[in-house]
Design an enzyme around this catalytic site. Structure first.
Site, PDB file in Angstrom:
ATOM      1  CE1 TYR A 222      75.100  61.760  64.081  1.00 39.25           C
ATOM      2  CE2 TYR A 222      76.873  60.259  64.633  1.00 39.25           C
ATOM      3  CZ  TYR A 222      76.420  61.540  64.429  1.00 39.25           C
ATOM      4  OH  TYR A 222      77.275  62.598  64.582  1.00 39.25           O
TER       5      TYR A 222
ATOM      6  NE  ARG B  94      75.031  61.107  72.108  1.00 37.46           N
ATOM      7  CZ  ARG B  94      76.314  61.327  71.853  1.00 37.46           C
ATOM      8  NH1 ARG B  94      76.891  62.428  72.298  1.00 37.46           N
ATOM      9  NH2 ARG B  94      77.035  60.455  71.183  1.00 37.46           N
TER      10      ARG B  94
ATOM     11  NE  ARG C  27      61.792  64.492  49.536  1.00 32.86           N
ATOM     12  CZ  ARG C  27      61.313  65.727  49.601  1.00 32.86           C
ATOM     13  NH1 ARG C  27      60.089  65.987  49.170  1.00 32.86           N
ATOM     14  NH2 ARG C  27      62.058  66.693  50.089  1.00 32.86           N
TER      15      ARG C  27
ATOM     16  CG  HIS D 199      58.460  68.309  54.045  1.00 36.61           C
ATOM     17  ND1 HIS D 199      58.705  67.799  52.802  1.00 36.61           N
ATOM     18  CD2 HIS D 199      59.198  69.426  54.142  1.00 36.61           C
ATOM     19  CE1 HIS D 199      59.558  68.602  52.172  1.00 36.61           C
ATOM     20  NE2 HIS D 199      59.876  69.598  52.973  1.00 36.61           N
TER      21      HIS D 199
ATOM     22  CE  LYS E 188      64.018  72.462  46.335  1.00 37.61           C
ATOM     23  NZ  LYS E 188      63.050  72.734  47.388  1.00 37.61           N
TER      24      LYS E 188
ATOM     25  CD  GLU F 126      62.300  79.344  53.729  1.00 36.19           C
ATOM     26  OE1 GLU F 126      62.031  79.195  52.538  1.00 36.19           O
ATOM     27  OE2 GLU F 126      63.423  79.127  54.211  1.00 36.19           O
TER      28      GLU F 126
HETATM   29  N1  PLP Z   1      61.008  77.389  50.982  1.00 32.77           N
HETATM   30  C1  PLP Z   1      61.247  76.122  51.328  1.00 32.77           C
HETATM   31  C2  PLP Z   1      61.811  75.810  52.682  1.00 32.77           C
HETATM   32  C3  PLP Z   1      60.986  75.075  50.405  1.00 32.77           C
HETATM   33  O1  PLP Z   1      61.245  73.795  50.735  1.00 32.77           O
HETATM   34  C4  PLP Z   1      60.435  75.409  49.137  1.00 32.77           C
HETATM   35  C5  PLP Z   1      60.127  74.358  48.154  1.00 32.77           C
HETATM   36  O2  PLP Z   1      60.193  73.179  48.429  1.00 32.77           O
HETATM   37  C6  PLP Z   1      60.187  76.747  48.841  1.00 32.77           C
HETATM   38  C7  PLP Z   1      60.506  77.716  49.784  1.00 32.77           C
HETATM   39  C8  PLP Z   1      59.632  77.165  47.492  1.00 32.77           C
HETATM   40  O3  PLP Z   1      60.632  77.062  46.521  1.00 32.77           O
HETATM   41  P1  PLP Z   1      60.263  76.812  44.958  1.00 32.77           P
HETATM   42  O4  PLP Z   1      59.313  77.892  44.581  1.00 32.77           O
HETATM   43  O5  PLP Z   1      61.582  76.946  44.274  1.00 32.77           O
HETATM   44  O6  PLP Z   1      59.654  75.461  44.861  1.00 32.77           O
END
Ligand code: PLP
Length: 287
Positions: free
Chosen positions: A33, A52, A100, A102, A149, A182
């Site tokens: 934005y 920018r 949707r 990623h 989340k 992760e």
């Molecule tokens: N880590 C991330 C960044 C996630 O987005 C997810 C699930 O979408 C997980 C881990 C796994 O989480 P869960 O087992 O609760 O689906």
């Protein structure tokens, strides 16, 4: 006269200005934005804000939705239709509307553009300036809260895109010490040479995966040993097996990391057994 906003090529009454629920800005914060101050209905610091904007878009590999000249016309038209002399004009450009996922939409979709204009009373603004303000301090944590989340998934989206472009199914984030935190949308695991399972502990800045938690239980019930301890990508390729967990992936074997085979580079028996056990548990307890 009411406020008028701009949404994807149309000027509409502000109250009817809506974007699709699958706009990637809304779903993934996959958007940028800019805000220009308005003086006598004119865009302040126009060059700096355009520069920018172009940089932000290019960093995210979103194309300019229109030329700078065309965008200037649209911004000015938005300001004109709102009859605002002093105020702000807000522009948001998202990667667009797509189912949707990623990773970036392929084929690319049209960037989505939203413009709103807000009038300000200069007298009020100047009176506030004359009084001054106070501040509070807060820890710098932008964005160090991966345990929440949130839909602020832009880094995850970019990581997933990197994986896709490398022909991989997931990206693993690696922290400044070289340990895997992760996945972009999953938790990461290995089965060490000694047969012990390993996954990152949740004191680390990671999402507390629900699948991860249940699987820990399943693993213990199966009589297997598990360490909640970090591992490096090298530990993973030297391990017997690796896998990811998540509501989307369940328990999914990983056969290579950065092009290096994990163990023999094949789907392993432990991951497949845990997948079966997890699915059995999940089926039995589903409501
Ligand atoms: N880590 C991330 C960044 C996630 O987005 C997810 C699930 O979408 C997980 C881990 C796994 O989480 P869960 O087992 O609760 O689906």
């Amino acid at each position: 006269m009411g406020r008028i906003s701009y949404v994807n090529g149309r000027f509409v009454p502000h109250g009817e200005a809506v974007v699709h629920i699958e706009d990637r800005g809304y779903q993934l914060a996959d958007a940028v934005y800019e805000v220009w101050a308005l003086f006598d209905g004119k865009l302040a610091d126009a060059e700096g804000h355009f520069a920018r904007l172009e940089r932000s878009l290019s960093e995210l590999r979103i194309r300019m939705p229109m030329s700078r000249a065309a965008l200037t016309v649209v911004l000015k038209e938005a300001v004109r239709r709102n009859r605002v002399r002093d105020g702000l004009v807000y522009l948001q450009v998202s990667r667009g509307v797509a189912p949707r996922d990623h990773a970036f939409p392929n084929p690319e979709v049209r960037p989505a553009v939203v413009i709103t204009v807000k009038g300000l009373d200069r007298t009020v603004v100047e009176a506030k300036a004359a009084r001054g303000i106070t501040v509070v301090t807060t820890p710098e944590n932008r964005w160090g809260r991966c345990d929440i989340k949130t839909v602020g998934l832009l880094p995850n989206a970019m990581a997933k895109q990197k994986a896709r472009e490398a022909g991989a199914g997931e990206a693993w984030f690696v922290d400044e010490l070289g340990f895997v935190t992760e996945g972009a949308s999953s938790n990461a695991w290995i089965v060490g040479a000694d047969g012990r399972l390993r996954t990152r502990d949740t004191n680390a800045n990671i999402l507390r995966g629900v699948t991860r938690l249940t699987l820990l239980d399943v693993i213990r019930d199966a009589g297997l040993e598990v360490d909640e301890r970090p591992f490096t990508p090298k530990d993973a390729t030297e391990a017997q097996e690796a896998f990811i967990t998540g509501a989307g992936s369940l328990v999914l074997p990983v056969t290579a990391v950065d092009g290096q085979p994990v163990g023999k580079g094949e789907v392993g028996p432990v991951a497949m057994r845990l997948r079966r056990l997890y699915i059995e548990r999940a089926r039995a307890t589903a409501i």
